[in-house]
Design a protein around this motif. Structure first.
Motif, PDB file in Angstrom:
ATOM      1  N   SER A  17       0.833  -1.312  -0.032  1.00 14.84           N
ATOM      2  CA  SER A  17      -0.008   0.093   0.173  1.00 14.84           C
ATOM      3  C   SER A  17       0.956   0.885   0.057  1.00 14.84           C
ATOM      4  O   SER A  17       1.853   1.246   0.676  1.00 14.84           O
ATOM      5  CB  SER A  17      -0.655  -0.285   1.141  1.00 14.84           C
ATOM      6  N   LEU A  18       0.140   2.172  -0.254  1.00  9.21           N
ATOM      7  CA  LEU A  18       1.274   3.192  -0.214  1.00  9.21           C
ATOM      8  C   LEU A  18      -0.198   4.595  -0.337  1.00  9.21           C
ATOM      9  O   LEU A  18      -1.500   4.920  -1.109  1.00  9.21           O
ATOM     10  CB  LEU A  18       1.843   3.945  -1.540  1.00  9.21           C
ATOM     11  N   ARG A  19       0.048   5.620   0.565  1.00 10.05           N
ATOM     12  CA  ARG A  19      -1.117   7.221   0.293  1.00 10.05           C
ATOM     13  C   ARG A  19      -0.643   8.113   0.070  1.00 10.05           C
ATOM     14  O   ARG A  19       0.772   8.818  -0.266  1.00 10.05           O
ATOM     15  CB  ARG A  19      -0.978   6.960   1.689  1.00 10.05           C
ATOM     16  N   LEU A  20      -1.128   8.297  -1.258  1.00  9.42           N
ATOM     17  CA  LEU A  20      -0.670   9.703  -1.704  1.00  9.42           C
ATOM     18  C   LEU A  20      -1.518  10.961  -1.376  1.00  9.42           C
ATOM     19  O   LEU A  20      -2.348  11.034  -1.495  1.00  9.42           O
ATOM     20  CB  LEU A  20      -0.550   9.694  -3.813  1.00  9.42           C
ATOM     21  N   SER A  21      -0.118  12.193  -1.326  1.00  8.13           N
ATOM     22  CA  SER A  21      -1.131  13.700  -1.145  1.00  8.13           C
ATOM     23  C   SER A  21      -0.738  14.498  -1.967  1.00  8.13           C
ATOM     24  O   SER A  21       0.545  14.254  -2.763  1.00  8.13           O
ATOM     25  CB  SER A  21      -0.270  13.701   0.565  1.00  8.13           C
ATOM     26  N   CYS A  22      -1.979  15.489  -2.092  1.00  3.15           N
ATOM     27  CA  CYS A  22      -1.792  16.580  -2.665  1.00  3.15           C
ATOM     28  C   CYS A  22      -2.341  17.556  -1.889  1.00  3.15           C
ATOM     29  O   CYS A  22      -3.545  17.859  -1.242  1.00  3.15           O
ATOM     30  CB  CYS A  22      -2.477  16.274  -4.491  1.00  3.15           C
ATOM     31  N   VAL A  23      -1.423  19.089  -1.699  1.00  3.64           N
ATOM     32  CA  VAL A  23      -1.917  19.921  -1.424  1.00  3.64           C
ATOM     33  C   VAL A  23      -2.103  21.152  -2.269  1.00  3.64           C
ATOM     34  O   VAL A  23      -0.921  21.660  -2.525  1.00  3.64           O
ATOM     35  CB  VAL A  23      -0.884  20.500  -0.098  1.00  3.64           C
ATOM     36  N   ALA A  24      -2.776  21.616  -2.079  1.00  5.87           N
ATOM     37  CA  ALA A  24      -3.325  22.943  -2.680  1.00  5.87           C
ATOM     38  C   ALA A  24      -3.121  24.249  -1.778  1.00  5.87           C
ATOM     39  O   ALA A  24      -3.771  24.094  -1.661  1.00  5.87           O
ATOM     40  CB  ALA A  24      -5.061  22.865  -3.322  1.00  5.87           C
ATOM     41  N   SER A  25      -2.571  24.975  -2.919  1.00  5.97           N
ATOM     42  CA  SER A  25      -2.351  26.461  -2.563  1.00  5.97           C
ATOM     43  C   SER A  25      -2.455  27.343  -3.923  1.00  5.97           C
ATOM     44  O   SER A  25      -2.572  27.366  -4.549  1.00  5.97           O
ATOM     45  CB  SER A  25      -0.772  27.070  -2.020  1.00  5.97           C
ATOM     46  N   GLY A  26      -2.544  28.621  -3.200  1.00  2.00           N
ATOM     47  CA  GLY A  26      -2.907  29.771  -4.271  1.00  2.00           C
ATOM     48  C   GLY A  26      -4.090  29.872  -4.051  1.00  2.00           C
ATOM     49  O   GLY A  26      -5.275  30.492  -3.372  1.00  2.00           O
ATOM     50  N   SER A  27      -4.802  30.127  -5.648  1.00  5.59           N
ATOM     51  CA  SER A  27      -6.225  30.716  -6.092  1.00  5.59           C
ATOM     52  C   SER A  27      -7.069  29.671  -5.464  1.00  5.59           C
ATOM     53  O   SER A  27      -7.952  29.449  -6.710  1.00  5.59           O
ATOM     54  CB  SER A  27      -6.091  31.608  -7.018  1.00  5.59           C
ATOM     55  N   ILE A  28      -7.455  28.952  -4.673  1.00  6.26           N
ATOM     56  CA  ILE A  28      -7.745  27.431  -4.544  1.00  6.26           C
ATOM     57  C   ILE A  28      -9.667  27.579  -4.440  1.00  6.26           C
ATOM     58  O   ILE A  28     -10.335  27.170  -4.385  1.00  6.26           O
ATOM     59  CB  ILE A  28      -7.641  27.209  -3.189  1.00  6.26           C
ATOM     60  N   PHE A  29      -9.974  28.844  -4.402  1.00  2.00           N
ATOM     61  CA  PHE A  29     -11.931  29.266  -4.336  1.00  2.00           C
ATOM     62  C   PHE A  29     -12.426  28.658  -5.529  1.00  2.00           C
ATOM     63  O   PHE A  29     -11.596  28.786  -6.761  1.00  2.00           O
ATOM     64  CB  PHE A  29     -12.291  30.809  -4.110  1.00  2.00           C
ATOM     65  N   ALA A  30     -12.638  28.264  -5.541  1.00  2.48           N
ATOM     66  CA  ALA A  30     -14.403  27.589  -6.890  1.00  2.48           C
ATOM     67  C   ALA A  30     -13.413  26.769  -7.165  1.00  2.48           C
ATOM     68  O   ALA A  30     -13.716  26.190  -8.472  1.00  2.48           O
ATOM     69  CB  ALA A  30     -14.249  29.187  -8.107  1.00  2.48           C
ATOM     70  N   ILE A  31     -12.843  25.894  -7.270  1.00  2.00           N
ATOM     71  CA  ILE A  31     -12.371  24.821  -7.287  1.00  2.00           C
ATOM     72  C   ILE A  31     -13.225  23.073  -7.410  1.00  2.00           C
ATOM     73  O   ILE A  31     -14.075  23.396  -6.324  1.00  2.00           O
ATOM     74  CB  ILE A  31     -11.028  23.769  -6.294  1.00  2.00           C
ATOM     75  N   ASP A  32     -14.150  22.974  -8.007  1.00  2.00           N
ATOM     76  CA  ASP A  32     -14.959  22.190  -8.502  1.00  2.00           C
ATOM     77  C   ASP A  32     -14.500  20.635  -8.111  1.00  2.00           C
ATOM     78  O   ASP A  32     -15.130  19.803  -7.343  1.00  2.00           O
ATOM     79  CB  ASP A  32     -15.809  22.335  -9.659  1.00  2.00           C
ATOM     80  N   THR A  33     -13.667  19.868  -8.871  1.00  2.00           N
ATOM     81  CA  THR A  33     -13.314  19.083  -8.389  1.00  2.00           C
ATOM     82  C   THR A  33     -11.160  18.927  -8.509  1.00  2.00           C
ATOM     83  O   THR A  33     -10.697  19.152  -8.993  1.00  2.00           O
ATOM     84  CB  THR A  33     -13.639  18.002  -9.661  1.00  2.00           C
ATOM     85  N   MET A  34     -11.498  17.664  -7.579  1.00  3.48           N
ATOM     86  CA  MET A  34      -9.973  17.237  -7.649  1.00  3.48           C
ATOM     87  C   MET A  34      -9.653  15.966  -7.890  1.00  3.48           C
ATOM     88  O   MET A  34     -10.620  14.789  -8.024  1.00  3.48           O
ATOM     89  CB  MET A  34      -8.601  17.815  -6.305  1.00  3.48           C
ATOM     90  N   GLY A  35      -8.463  15.561  -8.741  1.00  2.94           N
ATOM     91  CA  GLY A  35      -8.143  13.875  -9.075  1.00  2.94           C
ATOM     92  C   GLY A  35      -7.141  13.349  -8.474  1.00  2.94           C
ATOM     93  O   GLY A  35      -5.851  15.187  -8.966  1.00  2.94           O
ATOM     94  N   TRP A  36      -6.628  12.159  -9.460  1.00  2.76           N
ATOM     95  CA  TRP A  36      -5.527  11.976  -9.205  1.00  2.76           C
ATOM     96  C   TRP A  36      -5.391  11.353 -10.731  1.00  2.76           C
ATOM     97  O   TRP A  36      -6.485  10.657 -11.770  1.00  2.76           O
ATOM     98  CB  TRP A  36      -4.837  10.989  -8.065  1.00  2.76           C
ATOM     99  N   TYR A  37      -4.549  11.042 -11.675  1.00  7.21           N
ATOM    100  CA  TYR A  37      -4.315  11.133 -13.215  1.00  7.21           C
ATOM    101  C   TYR A  37      -2.550  10.132 -13.051  1.00  7.21           C
ATOM    102  O   TYR A  37      -1.827  10.260 -12.033  1.00  7.21           O
ATOM    103  CB  TYR A  37      -4.806  11.682 -14.379  1.00  7.21           C
TER     104      TYR A  37
END
Length: 119
Positions: A17-37
């Motif tokens: 197992s592994l756990r990936l993390s993604c931290v968002a910063s900046g103009s994060i308002f109005a983000i509708d969807t986040m995902g992994w590709y």
């Protein structure tokens, strides 16, 4: 602008197992969807999992039942818990954020992180 920083990749044996993390910063308002590709060598980038601001999730058939996407709004972080990993999961994994403003949509990508599953 939105900045996405991934962490948690690495080398793991099949079945691990592994756990990936993604931290968002900046103009994060109005983000509708986040995902992994992910993108394996010689292949096109493909969707792994997404999560909307309302918590609705979507998974590629190849990872259903093994991967779980989740979000922590207080930390502006999206996670991808990957269990029962297979060698075919080996790829560079990219975090994505889809930001919707009136009349415009913006797509942001992280720098990518390597996940290698050994057999």
């Amino acid at each position: 602008q939105v900045r996405l920083v991934e962490s948690g990749g690495g080398l793991v044996q099949a079945g691990g197992s592994l756990r990936l993390s993604c931290v968002a910063s900046g103009s994060i308002f109005a983000i509708d969807t986040m995902g992994w590709y992910r993108q394996a060598p010689g292949k096109q980038r493909e969707l792994v999992a997404t999560i909307t601001s309302g918590g609705r999730t979507n998974y590629a058939d190849s990872v259903k039942g093994r991967f779980t996407i989740s979000g922590d709004n207080a930390k502006n972080t999206v996670y991808l818990q990957m269990n029962s990993l297979k060698p075919e999961d080996t790829a560079v994994y990219y975090c994505n954020a889809d930001r919707r403003l009136p009349g415009n949509a913006y797509d942001y990508w992280g720098q990518g992180i390597q996940v290698t599953v050994s057999s």
